[in-house]
Design an enzyme around this catalytic site. Structure first.
Site, short mmCIF file in Angstrom:
data_model
loop_
_atom_site.label_atom_id
_atom_site.label_comp_id
_atom_site.label_asym_id
_atom_site.label_seq_id
_atom_site.Cartn_x
_atom_site.Cartn_y
_atom_site.Cartn_z
N HIS A 56 40.97 40.29 31.43
CA HIS A 56 40.73 39.11 32.27
C HIS A 56 42.00 39.07 32.83
O HIS A 56 43.28 38.03 31.87
CB HIS A 56 39.54 38.33 33.04
CG HIS A 56 39.84 37.02 31.24
ND1 HIS A 56 40.37 36.34 31.82
CD2 HIS A 56 39.39 37.06 29.97
CE1 HIS A 56 40.14 35.17 31.34
NE2 HIS A 56 39.77 35.99 29.72
N CYS A 57 42.31 38.08 33.97
CA CYS A 57 43.41 37.70 34.09
C CYS A 57 42.87 35.89 34.50
O CYS A 57 42.15 35.94 34.71
CB CYS A 57 44.55 38.18 35.28
SG CYS A 57 43.85 38.65 36.50
N LYS A 58 43.79 35.85 36.00
CA LYS A 58 42.43 34.43 36.98
C LYS A 58 41.38 35.23 37.87
O LYS A 58 39.95 34.74 37.92
CB LYS A 58 43.64 33.43 37.61
CG LYS A 58 42.66 32.97 37.89
CD LYS A 58 44.09 32.01 39.07
CE LYS A 58 43.76 30.50 39.44
NZ LYS A 58 44.72 29.20 40.00
N GLY A 113 41.05 38.78 38.39
CA GLY A 113 40.30 40.04 38.12
C GLY A 113 41.22 41.64 39.14
O GLY A 113 41.15 42.83 39.11
N THR A 136 44.64 42.60 36.18
CA THR A 136 43.93 42.84 35.67
C THR A 136 43.91 44.58 36.23
O THR A 136 44.11 45.62 35.58
CB THR A 136 42.77 42.66 35.84
OG1 THR A 136 42.55 41.70 34.89
CG2 THR A 136 42.00 43.65 35.35
#
Lengths: 212, 212
Positions: free
Chosen positions: B132-134, B136, B140
């Site tokens: 995940h990132c912030k 997605g 990602t």
């Protein structure tokens, strides 16, 4: 918190050996010079469950790599000859549930068809299994939505997933169908699973009932 | 062709017992009255590999159901306290690769970071794993795109998947990054897998090389 340090730009990265299951990810796809063409609107629903639009001939090598054992086909039209030959040659079991593709179709389809399709979907003897209709948007999206309901997902996440695959042709009637699908109809089925695999004996039927 | 007859409206449907693996689908999610809240932009990438936007506290029960063992976190910001406590309490391994979230970020990120993240992703000792990132979407989406490249997917399918999760904020720079990612850099890694699990001895190194 961060158990593994992040790699820094400029650091030396040693790519050590990777543990990988046979038949998984790379080991099942690597080794071809020709790229693989997944069917349009392809997605992974869960372990051993895939979804897509109608597979064409160029997608067959990809389906072979997935090792698809069964297909849930949601259109009333007969399977085209080339697809029928492919499933026969690969000994793939084809489960057809002919749902009309009209705009408001799901409103009139009885829950029974969906329940029977879910039963096929849940049975691991049929896995890996591919669900598809024509575009992988509406009929497939409704079935996957009902499957998520069985998985106890909240409604907004079911709808978010439906929208992702149906965009930009979202049908509010499909979203209502998912919302209204009565998951309790599947419960005696589900109870069978729980009884079989979780070792609940005669001591705890009430507990199981409460949970379900 | 149709090995299993479709259910007809009006037929009696008998929902027989279903074969189900322990820890799978229903058996791992059924049994709660409270619905599960997957993180925003959640998706299944492959067996044991998931993707999403930033998980919040309400998503933790869902991550428990997935039995997440590792997280690949693609932002440079420290993990929030509540998330850090969750991963510690669940003994989840956190792999942080701090990629800036600016618009053209992936153009300047070296392939080395992506390669190292892929190495973590491919290692089944880390599965089930969540990327995940912030949101997605972009970071990602790029990592998943490179993963699909390793799986030998055609470019249009990688881009279709990227668009599905990044919409409506698609970044052409991300799509170029995926296209330009040199998969051959991972090959000695992949060769290690093939050697280990497919029993290629000294007799067939050339064959393996050709395949890769």
């Amino acid at each position: 918190m961060i158990l593994e340090a992040a790699v820094q730009e400029g650091d030396e990265v040693v790519l050590g050996p990777i543990l990988q299951r046979e038949g998984d990810i790379l080991t099942r796809s690597i080794g071809g010079d020709v790229p693989l063409f997944p069917p349009s609107n392809f997605g992974v629903v869960d372990r051993g469950i895939y979804r897509s639009g109608f597979p064409s001939e160029e997608n067959f090598p990809f389906l072979k790599v997935l090792n698809v054992r069964s297909i849930v086909y949601l259109c009333p039209e007969p399977y085209p000859k080339v697809n029928a030959e492919f499933v026969r040659s690969q000994a793939i079991r084809l489960f057809q549930f002919g749902i009309e593709g009209s705009r408001e179709s799901f409103v009139t389809v009885s829950n029974r068809t969906i329940m029977e399709a879910l039963r096929v979907l849940l049975d691991i003897r049929n896995h890996p299994i591919l669900i598809h209709c024509k575009r992988g948007k509406h009929r497939t999206g409704c079935l996957v939505g009902c499957f998520r309901k069985l998985q106890n997902w909240c409604l907004s996440s079911m709808h978010e997933e439906y929208i992702k695959f149906a965009s930009p042709k979202i049908r509010p009637s499909d979203m209502r169908f998912i919302e209204m699908f009565d998951v309790s109809q599947m419960m005696h089925c589900v109870l069978g699973i729980i009884y079989r695999y979780h070792g609940f004996g005669h001591q705890a039927p009430r507990l199981v009932y409460q949970k379900a």
